[in-house]
Design a protein around this motif. Sequence first.
Motif, PDB file in Angstrom:
ATOM      1  N   HIS A 119       0.862  -1.181   0.000  1.00 20.15           N
ATOM      2  CA  HIS A 119       0.000   0.000   0.000  1.00 20.15           C
ATOM      3  C   HIS A 119       0.898   1.230   0.000  1.00 20.15           C
ATOM      4  O   HIS A 119       1.874   1.291   0.740  1.00 20.15           O
TER       5      HIS A 119
ATOM      6  N   SER B  26       0.485   4.146   1.235  1.00 16.97           N
ATOM      7  CA  SER B  26       0.487   4.953   2.449  1.00 16.97           C
ATOM      8  C   SER B  26      -0.098   4.145   3.607  1.00 16.97           C
ATOM      9  O   SER B  26      -0.810   3.167   3.407  1.00 16.97           O
ATOM     10  N   ASP B  27       0.221   4.587   4.821  1.00 12.96           N
ATOM     11  CA  ASP B  27      -0.295   3.900   6.006  1.00 12.96           C
ATOM     12  C   ASP B  27      -1.805   4.079   6.136  1.00 12.96           C
ATOM     13  O   ASP B  27      -2.501   3.188   6.613  1.00 12.96           O
ATOM     14  N   ARG B  28      -2.323   5.234   5.704  1.00 13.17           N
ATOM     15  CA  ARG B  28      -3.771   5.444   5.789  1.00 13.17           C
ATOM     16  C   ARG B  28      -4.523   4.488   4.873  1.00 13.17           C
ATOM     17  O   ARG B  28      -5.565   3.961   5.236  1.00 13.17           O
ATOM     18  N   LEU B  29      -3.983   4.264   3.683  1.00 17.19           N
ATOM     19  CA  LEU B  29      -4.616   3.327   2.769  1.00 17.19           C
ATOM     20  C   LEU B  29      -4.504   1.899   3.295  1.00 17.19           C
ATOM     21  O   LEU B  29      -5.450   1.113   3.190  1.00 17.19           O
ATOM     22  N   ALA B  30      -3.374   1.560   3.895  1.00 20.96           N
ATOM     23  CA  ALA B  30      -3.216   0.228   4.476  1.00 20.96           C
ATOM     24  C   ALA B  30      -4.221   0.028   5.608  1.00 20.96           C
ATOM     25  O   ALA B  30      -4.824  -1.045   5.733  1.00 20.96           O
TER      26      ALA B  30
ATOM     27  N   ALA C 289      -7.130   1.478   5.887  1.00 15.23           N
ATOM     28  CA  ALA C 289      -8.465   1.357   5.292  1.00 15.23           C
ATOM     29  C   ALA C 289      -8.673  -0.034   4.700  1.00 15.23           C
ATOM     30  O   ALA C 289      -9.770  -0.579   4.759  1.00 15.23           O
ATOM     31  N   CYS C 290      -7.619  -0.614   4.153  1.00 20.08           N
ATOM     32  CA  CYS C 290      -7.760  -1.925   3.512  1.00 20.08           C
ATOM     33  C   CYS C 290      -7.818  -3.064   4.519  1.00 20.08           C
ATOM     34  O   CYS C 290      -8.498  -4.055   4.280  1.00 20.08           O
TER      35      CYS C 290
END
Length: 134
Positions: A75, A77-81, A83-84
């Motif tokens: 991912h 970014s950490d925010r996207l990780a 969210a996933c």
Amino acid sequence: MSLFHPPSWFPPQLAFLWPLVWVQVLMLRAEIRAAYGRGVKYHWSLTPNLRVYLYSIDWIPGQGAGREGLMPRAHPSDRLAAACDGRAAVPAYLSNPANSAHTGAPAPLQAVMAVLDAVCRDGVARMSLPLPDT
């Protein structure tokens, strides 16, 4: 094949556009060399609009594995990780089991959480709400 001598397969009616294609080929070559080093075999092609694109990169046995910087992360970014994998779906004050009394939450949120706790525990909130107008 050079700046003023297009390859034999290039259409002669487009020869005046060959310098624009040649610049794209040079940029692609520079990117391949920066990423994989010298001596890597690659193939490029043209779109009908004379855009150069990478068709394939040949892997030759004996070449090392790809450089670590070229491998994509799972991912970006950490925010996207978060969210996933579901960490972003649950607020931080609910995901902490030690904070079961909701003491870290703001005052209005503490009241709402107390009502939700009562609903979850008893099945009905112990509140006197007016009946809706019908």
